[in-house]
Motif scaffolding. Structure first.
Motif, short mmCIF file in Angstrom:
data_model
loop_
_atom_site.label_atom_id
_atom_site.label_comp_id
_atom_site.label_asym_id
_atom_site.label_seq_id
_atom_site.Cartn_x
_atom_site.Cartn_y
_atom_site.Cartn_z
N MET A 26 4.30 -3.18 -16.31
CA MET A 26 4.64 -3.13 -14.93
C MET A 26 3.45 -2.34 -13.97
SD MET A 26 6.81 -4.32 -13.31
CE MET A 26 8.58 -4.77 -13.12
N LYS A 27 3.10 -1.18 -14.72
CA LYS A 27 1.98 -0.47 -14.25
C LYS A 27 0.77 -1.21 -13.71
CE LYS A 27 -0.76 3.65 -14.97
NZ LYS A 27 -1.05 4.79 -16.04
N ALA A 28 0.24 -2.41 -14.21
CA ALA A 28 -0.86 -3.00 -14.10
C ALA A 28 -0.35 -3.89 -12.63
CB ALA A 28 -1.32 -3.89 -15.22
N ILE A 29 0.56 -4.58 -12.94
CA ILE A 29 1.23 -5.16 -11.77
C ILE A 29 1.48 -4.59 -10.34
CG2 ILE A 29 3.16 -6.77 -10.93
CD1 ILE A 29 3.75 -7.68 -13.95
N ALA A 30 1.88 -3.34 -10.46
CA ALA A 30 2.07 -2.55 -9.48
C ALA A 30 0.58 -2.14 -8.89
CB ALA A 30 2.89 -1.08 -9.51
N LYS A 31 -0.11 -1.78 -9.89
CA LYS A 31 -1.44 -1.66 -9.13
C LYS A 31 -2.39 -2.92 -8.69
CE LYS A 31 -3.37 2.08 -12.36
NZ LYS A 31 -4.28 2.16 -13.49
N PHE A 32 -2.19 -3.92 -9.19
CA PHE A 32 -2.59 -5.14 -8.47
C PHE A 32 -2.01 -5.32 -6.94
CE2 PHE A 32 -2.33 -9.72 -7.67
CZ PHE A 32 -3.70 -9.90 -7.68
N ILE A 33 -0.66 -5.35 -6.75
CA ILE A 33 0.00 -5.29 -5.68
C ILE A 33 -0.62 -4.36 -4.67
CG2 ILE A 33 2.06 -5.45 -4.46
CD1 ILE A 33 3.36 -6.46 -6.95
N LEU A 34 -0.59 -3.12 -5.02
CA LEU A 34 -0.85 -2.02 -4.23
C LEU A 34 -2.24 -2.06 -3.88
CD1 LEU A 34 0.62 0.36 -2.59
CD2 LEU A 34 0.01 1.90 -4.78
N PHE A 35 -3.09 -2.05 -4.65
CA PHE A 35 -4.46 -1.56 -4.68
C PHE A 35 -5.17 -2.99 -4.00
CE2 PHE A 35 -3.64 1.81 -7.86
CZ PHE A 35 -3.02 2.66 -7.14
N THR A 36 -4.98 -4.03 -4.89
CA THR A 36 -5.77 -5.45 -4.46
C THR A 36 -5.14 -6.06 -3.46
OG1 THR A 36 -6.30 -5.34 -6.70
CG2 THR A 36 -6.66 -7.46 -5.69
N LEU A 37 -4.10 -6.41 -3.49
CA LEU A 37 -3.20 -7.38 -2.52
C LEU A 37 -3.05 -6.55 -1.00
CD1 LEU A 37 -0.67 -9.36 -4.55
CD2 LEU A 37 -3.08 -10.32 -3.70
N SER A 87 3.58 3.00 -5.49
CA SER A 87 2.44 4.02 -5.94
C SER A 87 2.91 4.82 -7.15
CB SER A 87 2.09 4.92 -4.50
OG SER A 87 3.45 5.72 -4.35
N ARG A 88 4.18 4.93 -7.24
CA ARG A 88 4.91 5.61 -8.23
C ARG A 88 4.69 4.81 -9.63
NH1 ARG A 88 11.30 5.31 -8.96
NH2 ARG A 88 10.65 3.33 -9.88
N MET A 89 4.90 3.40 -9.31
CA MET A 89 4.82 2.62 -10.73
C MET A 89 3.41 2.35 -11.06
SD MET A 89 7.39 -0.37 -9.55
CE MET A 89 7.41 -1.37 -10.85
N ALA A 90 2.77 2.49 -9.96
CA ALA A 90 1.01 2.17 -10.43
C ALA A 90 0.55 3.56 -11.08
CB ALA A 90 0.30 2.23 -9.12
N SER A 91 1.13 4.65 -10.76
CA SER A 91 0.77 6.07 -11.52
C SER A 91 1.36 6.21 -12.81
CB SER A 91 1.15 7.21 -10.41
OG SER A 91 2.53 7.80 -10.64
N GLY A 92 2.43 5.36 -13.05
CA GLY A 92 3.07 5.73 -14.16
C GLY A 92 4.11 6.94 -14.35
#
Length: 179
Positions: free
Chosen positions: A1-12, A47-52
């Motif tokens: 889930m963390k990787a998906i959140a990072k991809f959405i927040l940062f990349t997309l 952002s919370r999910m991306a940070s874990g």
């Protein structure tokens, strides 16, 4: 889930995270501002999910009905009845006191509408639970989320609020005219 959140927040979506939510202490109040749009919530959750780091939140009880209620609870939400005159600060302090690890995200404005003055509940929760405040920006102009180090309140409410307000100075919400 963390990787998906990072991809959405940062990349997309193109957001950046400056600093991360502190892992220590295990308890603190996060004040996230400005809160000017419904889009603040998904950005904050991503952002919370991306940070874990689990950051809980409270929301008006009407949001927790039906299918959405289960969804918001899974995301870490707790409903509050804003129609009753109950002592929300003491109730939240009690949650902090009962848990080994608890981080609560709150909008200091208390609404998405323009306010002249921030609510003080977050401050009294932090003081009563003897936990620090962590500040988090939602800067839509620069697509940047900035997280502060834990700030321990002092005996001067005015001085503490100067620190809080200065952290958010120049930050532009989705609807900047509302902040």
């Amino acid at each position: 889930m963390k990787a998906i959140a990072k991809f959405i927040l940062f990349t997309l979506l193109g957001w950046r995270l400056e600093n991360d939510f502190p892992q220590q202490p295990k308890k603190y109040v996060v004040i996230a501002a400005p809160h000017t749009s419904w889009l603040d919530f998904p950005i904050a959750i991503l952002s919370r999910m991306a940070s874990g780091t689990m950051i809980h939140f409270i929301g008006k009880a009407s949001l927790f009905k039906g299918i959405f209620g289960s969804f918001f609870r899974v995301l870490g939400g707790t409903p509050v009845d804003r129609t009753k005159s109950n002592n929300m600060v003491d109730a939240v302090i009690d949650i902090f006191n009962k848990k080994e690890e608890f981080r609560l995200g709150i909008s200091p404005e208390g609404t998405r509408k323009k306010v002249d003055k921030w609510k003080t509940g977050f401050y009294y929760i932090a003081k009563g639970a003897k936990v620090p405040v962590v500040m988090a920006t939602l800067d839509f102009k620069n697509k940047k989320i900035k997280i502060s180090e834990p700030y321990y309140t002092t005996e001067s409410k005015e001085a503490d609020f100067e620190v809080f307000h200065s952290f958010f100075k120049g930050v532009k919400g989705k609807n900047p005219e509302l902040f």
